[in-house]
Write a protein that holds these residues in place. Structure first.
Motif, PDB file in Angstrom:
ATOM      1  N   ARG A 144       8.975  43.010  37.654  1.00  0.00           N
ATOM      2  CA  ARG A 144       9.879  43.197  36.749  1.00  0.00           C
ATOM      3  C   ARG A 144      11.178  43.560  37.392  1.00  0.00           C
ATOM      4  O   ARG A 144      12.462  43.012  37.254  1.00  0.00           O
ATOM      5  CB  ARG A 144       9.800  43.919  35.416  1.00  0.00           C
ATOM      6  N   ASP A 145      11.308  44.372  38.224  1.00  0.00           N
ATOM      7  CA  ASP A 145      12.396  44.812  38.938  1.00  0.00           C
ATOM      8  C   ASP A 145      12.932  43.678  39.718  1.00  0.00           C
ATOM      9  O   ASP A 145      14.068  43.556  39.729  1.00  0.00           O
ATOM     10  CB  ASP A 145      12.150  45.994  39.896  1.00  0.00           C
ATOM     11  N   ALA A 146      11.981  43.160  40.629  1.00  0.00           N
ATOM     12  CA  ALA A 146      12.509  41.879  41.274  1.00  0.00           C
ATOM     13  C   ALA A 146      13.071  40.737  40.273  1.00  0.00           C
ATOM     14  O   ALA A 146      14.152  40.182  40.749  1.00  0.00           O
ATOM     15  CB  ALA A 146      11.109  41.293  42.126  1.00  0.00           C
ATOM     16  N   VAL A 196      -5.349  50.064  36.695  1.00  0.00           N
ATOM     17  CA  VAL A 196      -4.290  49.757  35.547  1.00  0.00           C
ATOM     18  C   VAL A 196      -3.014  49.979  36.175  1.00  0.00           C
ATOM     19  O   VAL A 196      -2.103  49.416  35.970  1.00  0.00           O
ATOM     20  CB  VAL A 196      -4.746  50.726  34.381  1.00  0.00           C
ATOM     21  N   SER A 197      -2.995  51.323  37.089  1.00  0.00           N
ATOM     22  CA  SER A 197      -1.856  51.891  37.145  1.00  0.00           C
ATOM     23  C   SER A 197      -1.144  51.012  38.318  1.00  0.00           C
ATOM     24  O   SER A 197       0.102  50.703  38.396  1.00  0.00           O
ATOM     25  CB  SER A 197      -1.823  53.210  37.979  1.00  0.00           C
ATOM     26  N   ARG A 198      -2.130  50.463  39.303  1.00  0.00           N
ATOM     27  CA  ARG A 198      -1.764  49.362  40.342  1.00  0.00           C
ATOM     28  C   ARG A 198      -1.294  48.062  39.759  1.00  0.00           C
ATOM     29  O   ARG A 198       0.075  47.846  40.024  1.00  0.00           O
ATOM     30  CB  ARG A 198      -2.600  48.740  41.148  1.00  0.00           C
ATOM     31  N   ALA A 199      -1.813  47.912  38.574  1.00  0.00           N
ATOM     32  CA  ALA A 199      -1.138  46.531  37.608  1.00  0.00           C
ATOM     33  C   ALA A 199       0.204  47.009  37.178  1.00  0.00           C
ATOM     34  O   ALA A 199       1.170  46.160  37.322  1.00  0.00           O
ATOM     35  CB  ALA A 199      -2.362  46.265  36.652  1.00  0.00           C
ATOM     36  N   ARG A 200       0.016  47.928  36.672  1.00  0.00           N
ATOM     37  CA  ARG A 200       1.487  48.499  35.981  1.00  0.00           C
ATOM     38  C   ARG A 200       2.623  48.486  37.034  1.00  0.00           C
ATOM     39  O   ARG A 200       3.644  48.061  36.913  1.00  0.00           O
ATOM     40  CB  ARG A 200       1.157  50.123  35.333  1.00  0.00           C
ATOM     41  N   SER A 201       2.164  49.171  38.415  1.00  0.00           N
ATOM     42  CA  SER A 201       3.297  49.349  39.335  1.00  0.00           C
ATOM     43  C   SER A 201       3.740  47.772  39.579  1.00  0.00           C
ATOM     44  O   SER A 201       4.865  47.389  40.071  1.00  0.00           O
ATOM     45  CB  SER A 201       3.015  50.047  40.390  1.00  0.00           C
ATOM     46  N   ASP A 202       2.772  46.906  39.988  1.00  0.00           N
ATOM     47  CA  ASP A 202       2.928  45.672  40.082  1.00  0.00           C
ATOM     48  C   ASP A 202       3.945  45.001  39.168  1.00  0.00           C
ATOM     49  O   ASP A 202       4.742  44.295  39.601  1.00  0.00           O
ATOM     50  CB  ASP A 202       1.593  44.874  40.274  1.00  0.00           C
TER      51      ASP A 202
END
Lengths: 167, 357
Positions: free
Chosen positions: A118-120, A107-113
């Motif tokens: 989003r940032d990109a 989940v956290s990986r997904a979230r950071s992804d």
């Protein structure tokens, strides 16, 4: 007088000899073997009774031992079962923990992804948006401003836009 | 009770009653009724047609050798003549016969009918017991069980008096006395005893067999065995000290010591013990010989006479009860002879110094 009663010395001697002979014969061929066999039988019976008692005691003690072993085995089995149950529980807990952790990492990986994407995306939007805004402003104003003024203006607009999007 | 059993009982009663009537008619009691008056006046005993008036002679009859048997017959005739006609009617030869007694000389070996009977009894005993004990097995057969029963019963009897340790030592003699006396008494009840013999005229003068207990020699021999056995055990158990039962030296010493110290009562008691009680003990040992002999002899002879008289008076029927009685008497006399020997032996084995003071 003695003869009138029938006492006769040779007969007396014969009776005595007869009795002693009878005693000897009966002793040798009847009393002795019979008494011996009776003693033997008594001994045998005494021995067998003792042996039976011993056997009974042994049987009782071995029964006890078997019972003890059985109980021991039962306890051992119970212990093994408990152990197995415990192990299973621990394994389940561990597995669950690991699954949870994995899920969490996922989940956290997904979230950071997602964040990164989003940032990109925002970066791209921002880059594009600058150009777009310049183009738009050029179109609106139809005038040319110096480049430095433009950039400042754009930054200002972006700042506002960003605070807008965050707010 | 079924009707079959009832019928059987009825038949038995009729049978016994018929026997009773037949016994009355053929016996001496019935004969009284048809005895001729002359005989009655002559004082003759009425006799039935089959069984003559029994004659009982105390001495055993000589059976073998033949010459001695004939001598015995002569003696009997002479004796009867003397009884009927008096001493004067006897010839010198007959008087010599009566004076010499039934047995010629004191050192000829005679086979009397009682001796034969005792041999028969001994033979039966040996056969029964030796066959029963032959190849004695731990798991006994029938005969062995019977023999064991007898031997164990006697052993228990001995053990009851002298205890387990000494029982084995006393047992053989006691058991043999018991068995010998009992077998001799019982064997005399066999019906062949009054039936076989040497005839003179129409009746049996000398029977081939006669119960050995009715011969004084047999009880006397047993009494001697018992006496020697008791004294032997006394000496064996107590050594030479056994004699102090009869010669009370301790009492003599104490008596003299009392006398010196002028204690007259004590001296009297101890001297009385030495001079009177000691000899009395010795005398009583000897008297046992006589009491043993005559008890057995008397009982056996009385039994024989009872059987003969009952058969003479009421044949067939009166003897039945007497036989039952005689079986019991044989057993009891055997028990008494063996038991008394046992008790005397037990007494002889006890040290008597302890009881003195």
């Amino acid at each position: 007088m003695l003869e009138t009663l029938g006492i006769h010395f040779p007969s007396l001697i014969i009776y005595l000899v007869n009795f002693v002979l009878l005693l000897g014969l009966l002793y040798l061929f009847a009393y002795k073997p019979i008494l011996r066999i009776m003693d033997e039988r008594a001994d045998r019976i005494r021995d067998s009774l003792a042996a039976a008692d011993q056997a009974r005691a042994e049987a009782a003690s071995s029964h006890e031992a078997i019972e003890e072993q059985l109980n021991e085995a039962r306890r051992e089995g119970q212990r093994l079962l408990d152990q197995a149950r415990e192990a299973a529980r621990r394994f389940r807990d561990e597995e669950m923990d690991r699954a949870r952790q994995e899920a969490e990492t996922f989940v956290s990986r997904a979230r950071s992804d997602i964040q990164r994407e989003r940032d990109a995306a925002i970066e791209e939007v921002r880059a594009n948006f600058g150009d777009l805004a310049i183009t738009a402003a050029e179109r609106v104003l139809r005038r040319t401003l110096d480049r430095q003024a433009h950039q400042d203006l754009i930054a200002q607009v972006l700042e506002e836009g960003e605070s807008l999007s965050r707010g | 009770m079924g009707s079959g059993a009832k019928r059987f009982t009825l038949l038995a009663i009729i049978f016994v009653f018929a026997l009773f009537v037949a016994g009355l008619m053929t016996g001496a009691i019935g004969a009284v009724f048809y005895q001729s008056d002359e005989d009655k006046e002559a004082g003759l005993t009425a006799e039935g047609p089959f069984i003559p008036k029994p004659e009982v002679h105390l001495p055993a009859q000589t059976v073998f050798p033949k010459s001695e048997r004939e001598y015995y017959l002569e003696f009997l005739e002479a004796e009867e003549k003397e009884r009927e006609l008096g001493e004067e009617a006897l010839s010198d030869h007959e008087r010599a016969l009566v004076d010499d007694g039934p047995f010629r000389g004191n050192f000829t070996i005679l086979i009397t009918n009682t001796l034969l009977s005792s041999w028969l009894a001994s033979l039966l005993l040996i056969l029964l017991f030796v066959l029963g004990a032959r190849k004695a097995k731990l798991v006994p057969g029938r005969l062995q069980t019977f023999v064991e029963l007898a031997i164990e019963g006697l052993l228990k009897f001995v053990e009851g008096v002298v205890g387990r340790q000494r029982a084995r030592m006393l047992f053989p003699v006691i058991a043999t006395i018991f068995l010998f006396v009992m077998f001799n008494a019982w064997i005399g009840l066999l019906p062949i005893y009054p039936a076989i013999g040497f005839m003179t005229g129409d009746h049996i003068q000398i029977h081939l067999l006669r119960p050995a207990g009715t011969d004084m020699n047999m009880p006397l021999a047993l009494a001697l065995v018992s006496f020697v056995f008791v004294e032997y055990l006394g000496f064996r158990m107590l050594g030479i000290g056994y004699l102090t039962k009869f010669v009370r030296i301790g009492s003599l010493k104490r008596g003299v010591a009392d006398l010196v110290r002028l204690r007259f009562l004590g001296a009297f008691q101890n001297l009385l013990d030495f001079f009177f009680v000691g000899p009395l003990e010795a005398f009583s040992e000897l008297v046992r010989l006589i009491s043993f002999t005559f008890r057995l002899f008397g009982n056996m002879t009385a039994g024989e006479i009872l059987v003969l008289v009952s058969a003479f008076l009421v044949p067939f029927i009166a003897t039945i009860g007497v036989y039952g009685l005689e079986l019991l008497v044989g057993f009891i006399q055997a028990l008494i002879f063996a038991g008394l020997t046992l008790v005397f032996a037990a007494i002889a084995m006890i040290p008597h110094d302890a009881e003195a003071h």
